[in-house]
Design an enzyme around this catalytic site. Sequence first.
Site, PDB file in Angstrom:
ATOM      1  N   ASP A 183      -6.220  -6.011  -2.183  1.00 22.60           N
ATOM      2  CA  ASP A 183      -4.836  -6.455  -2.316  1.00 22.60           C
ATOM      3  C   ASP A 183      -4.674  -7.489  -3.429  1.00 22.60           C
ATOM      4  O   ASP A 183      -3.610  -7.576  -4.042  1.00 22.60           O
ATOM      5  CB  ASP A 183      -4.320  -6.988  -0.985  1.00 22.60           C
ATOM      6  CG  ASP A 183      -4.169  -5.889   0.057  1.00 22.60           C
ATOM      7  OD1 ASP A 183      -4.232  -4.697  -0.310  1.00 22.60           O
ATOM      8  OD2 ASP A 183      -4.005  -6.209   1.242  1.00 22.60           O
TER       9      ASP A 183
ATOM     10  N   HIS B 265       0.816  -1.214   0.000  1.00 23.78           N
ATOM     11  CA  HIS B 265       0.000   0.000   0.000  1.00 23.78           C
ATOM     12  C   HIS B 265       0.853   1.269   0.000  1.00 23.78           C
ATOM     13  O   HIS B 265       1.931   1.301   0.573  1.00 23.78           O
ATOM     14  CB  HIS B 265      -0.894   0.036   1.240  1.00 23.78           C
ATOM     15  CG  HIS B 265      -1.810  -1.138   1.346  1.00 23.78           C
ATOM     16  ND1 HIS B 265      -2.288  -1.579   2.549  1.00 23.78           N
ATOM     17  CD2 HIS B 265      -2.339  -1.958   0.404  1.00 23.78           C
ATOM     18  CE1 HIS B 265      -3.076  -2.623   2.356  1.00 23.78           C
ATOM     19  NE2 HIS B 265      -3.120  -2.873   1.063  1.00 23.78           N
TER      20      HIS B 265
ATOM     21  N   TYR C 219       1.001   1.296  13.837  1.00 22.91           N
ATOM     22  CA  TYR C 219       1.835   2.194  13.048  1.00 22.91           C
ATOM     23  C   TYR C 219       1.347   3.625  13.138  1.00 22.91           C
ATOM     24  O   TYR C 219       0.163   3.900  13.215  1.00 22.91           O
ATOM     25  CB  TYR C 219       1.963   1.739  11.591  1.00 22.91           C
ATOM     26  CG  TYR C 219       0.701   1.544  10.804  1.00 22.91           C
ATOM     27  CD1 TYR C 219       0.315   2.468   9.840  1.00 22.91           C
ATOM     28  CD2 TYR C 219      -0.082   0.417  10.981  1.00 22.91           C
ATOM     29  CE1 TYR C 219      -0.824   2.279   9.079  1.00 22.91           C
ATOM     30  CE2 TYR C 219      -1.229   0.218  10.218  1.00 22.91           C
ATOM     31  CZ  TYR C 219      -1.595   1.149   9.273  1.00 22.91           C
ATOM     32  OH  TYR C 219      -2.722   0.956   8.518  1.00 22.91           O
TER      33      TYR C 219
ATOM     34  N   LYS D 221       5.595   5.846   7.539  1.00 23.14           N
ATOM     35  CA  LYS D 221       5.024   4.961   8.556  1.00 23.14           C
ATOM     36  C   LYS D 221       6.116   4.467   9.489  1.00 23.14           C
ATOM     37  O   LYS D 221       7.156   3.984   9.042  1.00 23.14           O
ATOM     38  CB  LYS D 221       4.342   3.758   7.898  1.00 23.14           C
ATOM     39  CG  LYS D 221       3.162   4.134   7.025  1.00 23.14           C
ATOM     40  CD  LYS D 221       2.554   2.917   6.358  1.00 23.14           C
ATOM     41  CE  LYS D 221       1.368   3.323   5.484  1.00 23.14           C
ATOM     42  NZ  LYS D 221       0.824   2.164   4.751  1.00 23.14           N
TER      43      LYS D 221
END
Length: 182
Positions: A169, A62, A131, A71
């Site tokens: 995905d 992603h 995250y 991140k």
Amino acid sequence: MKVTPTAIPDVLVIEPKVFGDARGFFYESFNQKAFNEATGTSHQFVQDNHSRSAKGVLRGLHYQIEQPQGKLVRVVRGAVFDVAVDIRRSSPTFGQWVGIELTEDNHKQFWVPPGFAHGFVVLSNSADFLYKTTSYYAPQHERCISWKDPEIDIQWPDLACDFMLSYKDQQGLQLVLAEVFS
């Protein structure tokens, strides 16, 4: 904290100082000033996310083409194999990946800067994955690169089960067809 560059120098492994004894452990999981000093960056984090996934769940790869997110990722329960892919066309490491095992026991964190696609697969029965992001989630700008793109050739761990992916995905594009950063 100890900061170690990976084979892609902008992607960093961060190891906090952990103080432990027979009672358990303590560590400072995040300190903005210490993070900026140790990484030489000035990123500010605006959002925290928490996901729980079962063994074999693969999330990624992603990224957000606008409002790119850096991140800072870690695992607080279980274990994952975490991956960052450089999708900055002007970078000498464009299309290359680095990966690391993050576990509740090793306390390692992975800094995935803006300009990278990110993904992970759960190695343990389940995993809680946390995250911090440097930009807000913007679904209209979210993109996905195929986790099995042969050009990138990520060496995912061999699990005794099939990977489980979301519909999104499963539809990830090959890097050659994906929108990337200049």
